[in-house]
Design a protein around this motif. Structure first.
Motif, PDB file in Angstrom:
ATOM      1  N   THR A 189       0.868  -1.088   0.005  1.00 14.21           N
ATOM      2  CA  THR A 189      -0.130   0.048  -0.114  1.00 14.21           C
ATOM      3  C   THR A 189       0.940   1.320   0.099  1.00 14.21           C
ATOM      4  O   THR A 189       2.088   1.167   0.319  1.00 14.21           O
ATOM      5  CB  THR A 189      -0.814  -0.043   1.245  1.00 14.21           C
ATOM      6  N   LEU A 190       0.203   2.483  -0.329  1.00 15.05           N
ATOM      7  CA  LEU A 190       1.081   3.396  -0.193  1.00 15.05           C
ATOM      8  C   LEU A 190       0.665   4.326   0.873  1.00 15.05           C
ATOM      9  O   LEU A 190      -0.504   4.532   1.225  1.00 15.05           O
ATOM     10  CB  LEU A 190       0.548   4.481  -1.538  1.00 15.05           C
ATOM     11  N   ALA A 191       1.763   4.816   1.670  1.00 16.26           N
ATOM     12  CA  ALA A 191       1.443   5.749   2.819  1.00 16.26           C
ATOM     13  C   ALA A 191       2.344   7.055   2.150  1.00 16.26           C
ATOM     14  O   ALA A 191       3.323   7.151   1.655  1.00 16.26           O
ATOM     15  CB  ALA A 191       2.173   5.203   3.737  1.00 16.26           C
ATOM     16  N   ILE A 192       1.450   8.222   2.706  1.00 17.86           N
ATOM     17  CA  ILE A 192       2.268   9.522   2.675  1.00 17.86           C
ATOM     18  C   ILE A 192       2.219  10.322   3.973  1.00 17.86           C
ATOM     19  O   ILE A 192       1.488  10.348   4.561  1.00 17.86           O
ATOM     20  CB  ILE A 192       1.349  10.378   1.599  1.00 17.86           C
ATOM     21  N   VAL A 193       3.705  10.873   4.253  1.00 15.91           N
ATOM     22  CA  VAL A 193       3.513  11.722   5.368  1.00 15.91           C
ATOM     23  C   VAL A 193       3.594  12.884   4.811  1.00 15.91           C
ATOM     24  O   VAL A 193       4.239  13.473   3.959  1.00 15.91           O
ATOM     25  CB  VAL A 193       5.039  11.340   5.902  1.00 15.91           C
ATOM     26  N   ASN A 226      -4.249  16.391   8.114  1.00 17.11           N
ATOM     27  CA  ASN A 226      -4.218  14.994   9.016  1.00 17.11           C
ATOM     28  C   ASN A 226      -3.013  14.237   9.091  1.00 17.11           C
ATOM     29  O   ASN A 226      -3.112  12.959   9.452  1.00 17.11           O
ATOM     30  CB  ASN A 226      -5.453  14.386   8.697  1.00 17.11           C
ATOM     31  N   ALA A 227      -1.957  14.722   8.490  1.00 22.53           N
ATOM     32  CA  ALA A 227      -0.742  14.148   8.588  1.00 22.53           C
ATOM     33  C   ALA A 227      -0.329  13.023   7.819  1.00 22.53           C
ATOM     34  O   ALA A 227       0.727  13.055   7.077  1.00 22.53           O
ATOM     35  CB  ALA A 227      -0.475  14.004  10.195  1.00 22.53           C
ATOM     36  N   LEU A 228      -1.102  12.034   7.605  1.00 28.03           N
ATOM     37  CA  LEU A 228      -1.015  11.129   7.010  1.00 28.03           C
ATOM     38  C   LEU A 228      -1.848  10.404   5.781  1.00 28.03           C
ATOM     39  O   LEU A 228      -3.184  10.813   5.970  1.00 28.03           O
ATOM     40  CB  LEU A 228      -0.705   9.767   7.784  1.00 28.03           C
ATOM     41  N   HIS A 229      -1.597   9.760   4.950  1.00 22.61           N
ATOM     42  CA  HIS A 229      -2.468   9.296   3.848  1.00 22.61           C
ATOM     43  C   HIS A 229      -2.363   7.680   3.653  1.00 22.61           C
ATOM     44  O   HIS A 229      -1.186   7.343   3.960  1.00 22.61           O
ATOM     45  CB  HIS A 229      -2.130   9.815   2.486  1.00 22.61           C
ATOM     46  N   ALA A 247       3.397  16.986   8.719  1.00 22.97           N
ATOM     47  CA  ALA A 247       4.217  15.984   9.531  1.00 22.97           C
ATOM     48  C   ALA A 247       5.508  15.456   9.023  1.00 22.97           C
ATOM     49  O   ALA A 247       6.012  14.573   9.629  1.00 22.97           O
ATOM     50  CB  ALA A 247       3.153  14.758   9.782  1.00 22.97           C
ATOM     51  N   ILE A 248       5.759  16.243   7.962  1.00 25.17           N
ATOM     52  CA  ILE A 248       7.156  15.822   7.354  1.00 25.17           C
ATOM     53  C   ILE A 248       8.224  15.863   8.273  1.00 25.17           C
ATOM     54  O   ILE A 248       9.378  15.097   8.275  1.00 25.17           O
ATOM     55  CB  ILE A 248       7.426  16.646   6.186  1.00 25.17           C
ATOM     56  N   HIS A 249       8.153  16.842   9.585  1.00 21.62           N
ATOM     57  CA  HIS A 249       9.356  16.933  10.231  1.00 21.62           C
ATOM     58  C   HIS A 249       9.354  15.828  11.217  1.00 21.62           C
ATOM     59  O   HIS A 249      10.284  15.611  12.064  1.00 21.62           O
ATOM     60  CB  HIS A 249       9.288  18.467  11.092  1.00 21.62           C
ATOM     61  N   LYS A 250       8.352  15.061  11.315  1.00 23.01           N
ATOM     62  CA  LYS A 250       8.499  13.881  12.131  1.00 23.01           C
ATOM     63  C   LYS A 250       8.462  12.359  11.204  1.00 23.01           C
ATOM     64  O   LYS A 250       8.130  11.297  11.652  1.00 23.01           O
ATOM     65  CB  LYS A 250       6.939  13.677  13.064  1.00 23.01           C
ATOM     66  N   SER A 251       8.972  12.673  10.002  1.00 17.50           N
ATOM     67  CA  SER A 251       8.924  11.537   9.237  1.00 17.50           C
ATOM     68  C   SER A 251       9.915  10.330   9.565  1.00 17.50           C
ATOM     69  O   SER A 251       9.456   9.232   9.504  1.00 17.50           O
ATOM     70  CB  SER A 251       9.377  12.071   7.714  1.00 17.50           C
ATOM     71  N   GLU A 252      10.934  10.548  10.186  1.00 15.92           N
ATOM     72  CA  GLU A 252      11.944   9.585  10.775  1.00 15.92           C
ATOM     73  C   GLU A 252      11.000   8.832  11.925  1.00 15.92           C
ATOM     74  O   GLU A 252      11.257   7.514  11.982  1.00 15.92           O
ATOM     75  CB  GLU A 252      13.022  10.044  11.260  1.00 15.92           C
ATOM     76  N   GLU A 253      10.430   9.651  12.858  1.00 19.67           N
ATOM     77  CA  GLU A 253       9.809   8.912  13.710  1.00 19.67           C
ATOM     78  C   GLU A 253       8.635   8.256  13.369  1.00 19.67           C
ATOM     79  O   GLU A 253       8.333   6.861  13.767  1.00 19.67           O
ATOM     80  CB  GLU A 253       9.244  10.087  14.759  1.00 19.67           C
ATOM     81  N   GLY A 285      -1.641  14.793  13.491  1.00 19.39           N
ATOM     82  CA  GLY A 285      -2.758  15.505  12.813  1.00 19.39           C
ATOM     83  C   GLY A 285      -3.062  16.835  13.339  1.00 19.39           C
ATOM     84  O   GLY A 285      -2.789  16.883  14.613  1.00 19.39           O
ATOM     85  N   THR A 286      -3.623  17.789  12.641  1.00 19.15           N
ATOM     86  CA  THR A 286      -3.996  19.134  13.168  1.00 19.15           C
ATOM     87  C   THR A 286      -5.471  19.113  13.162  1.00 19.15           C
ATOM     88  O   THR A 286      -6.144  19.518  13.755  1.00 19.15           O
ATOM     89  CB  THR A 286      -3.471  20.091  12.556  1.00 19.15           C
TER      90      THR A 286
END
Length: 214
Positions: free
Chosen positions: A18-22, A127-130, A26-32, A121-122
């Motif tokens: 599946t595809l996940a998108i940050v 909402n941070a993610l897809h 939320a990109i600054h939390k991508s490693e986490e 998310g805000t």
């Protein structure tokens, strides 16, 4: 679309991708988030950090074209870089959707406080993610970000359900309805003949008229 692509061979045990998108917020939390993905039993098969243009964001969300939130969605998704990941595990599509939680991050914090959208998310849009919502969507969305990706057909799980719903069930339902009306002595043979005769993919052969020489 600009960015680097990293790939690795997928182990045979994984039956869904599946595809996940940050997203930009939320990109600054991508490693986490990547760490959470791995600890949740997923393998990260491909990843790519990109900054979508408004045109590319419009293409990706084309199914929402015409809806009131479409312009703000496009502006948001093209406002900064995103991280696209192809992730895989058993039942990856449904498990990832469950992990990220409801679309509206505000409501998610009330109903699913531990889900990723509630944490990162805000609001209903930021909402941070897809996560892809079906096998067909994941196939299309993976190819959007990774055009050279080879997606093997998966004859189990969500893929099988999507395939049956689209390619088999409509014709089968018509045949079974007609079968109940006709009530033939041998219903299996009758249904097989009906499906052969009414196959929507059956090529139409034009009748060729041959003129005899005078």
């Amino acid at each position: 679309m600009t960015g680097e692509k990293a790939t690795m061979d997928a182990p045979q045990i994984y039956v869904e991708r599946t595809l996940a998108i940050v997203k930009p917020d939320a990109i600054h939390k991508s490693e986490e988030i990547e760490d959470i993905i791995l600890r949740s039993g997923f393998a990260i098969l491909q990843k790519r950090r990109v900054h979508l243009t408004p045109e590319q964001a419009s293409d990706f969300y084309a199914e929402h074209y015409g809806k009131m939130f479409f312009p703000s969605l496009v502006a948001y998704m093209s406002s900064g870089p995103v991280l696209a990941l192809v992730i895989a595990r058993d039942q990856a599509i449904s498990y990832w959707r469950e992990l990220i939680g409801p679309t509206n991050a505000v409501k998610a914090r009330q109903t699913h406080p531990d889900c990723l959208r509630a944490v990162y998310g805000t609001d209903d849009q930021r909402n941070a993610l897809h996560g892809s919502d079906s096998f067909s969507s994941s196939e299309k969305e993976i190819r959007f970000f990774f055009p050279d990706s080879v997606i093997e057909p998966v004859p189990v799980g969500q893929a099988a359900k999507d395939y049956l719903a689209k390619a088999v069930n409509p014709s089968l339902l018509k045949g079974l309805t007609e079968l109940c009306k006709q009530k033939p002595i041998d219903p299996v043979i009758w249904l097989a003949d009906w499906l052969l005769e009414n196959n929507p993919n059956k090529p139409k052969v034009r009748q060729i008229v041959v003129q005899e020489p005078n």
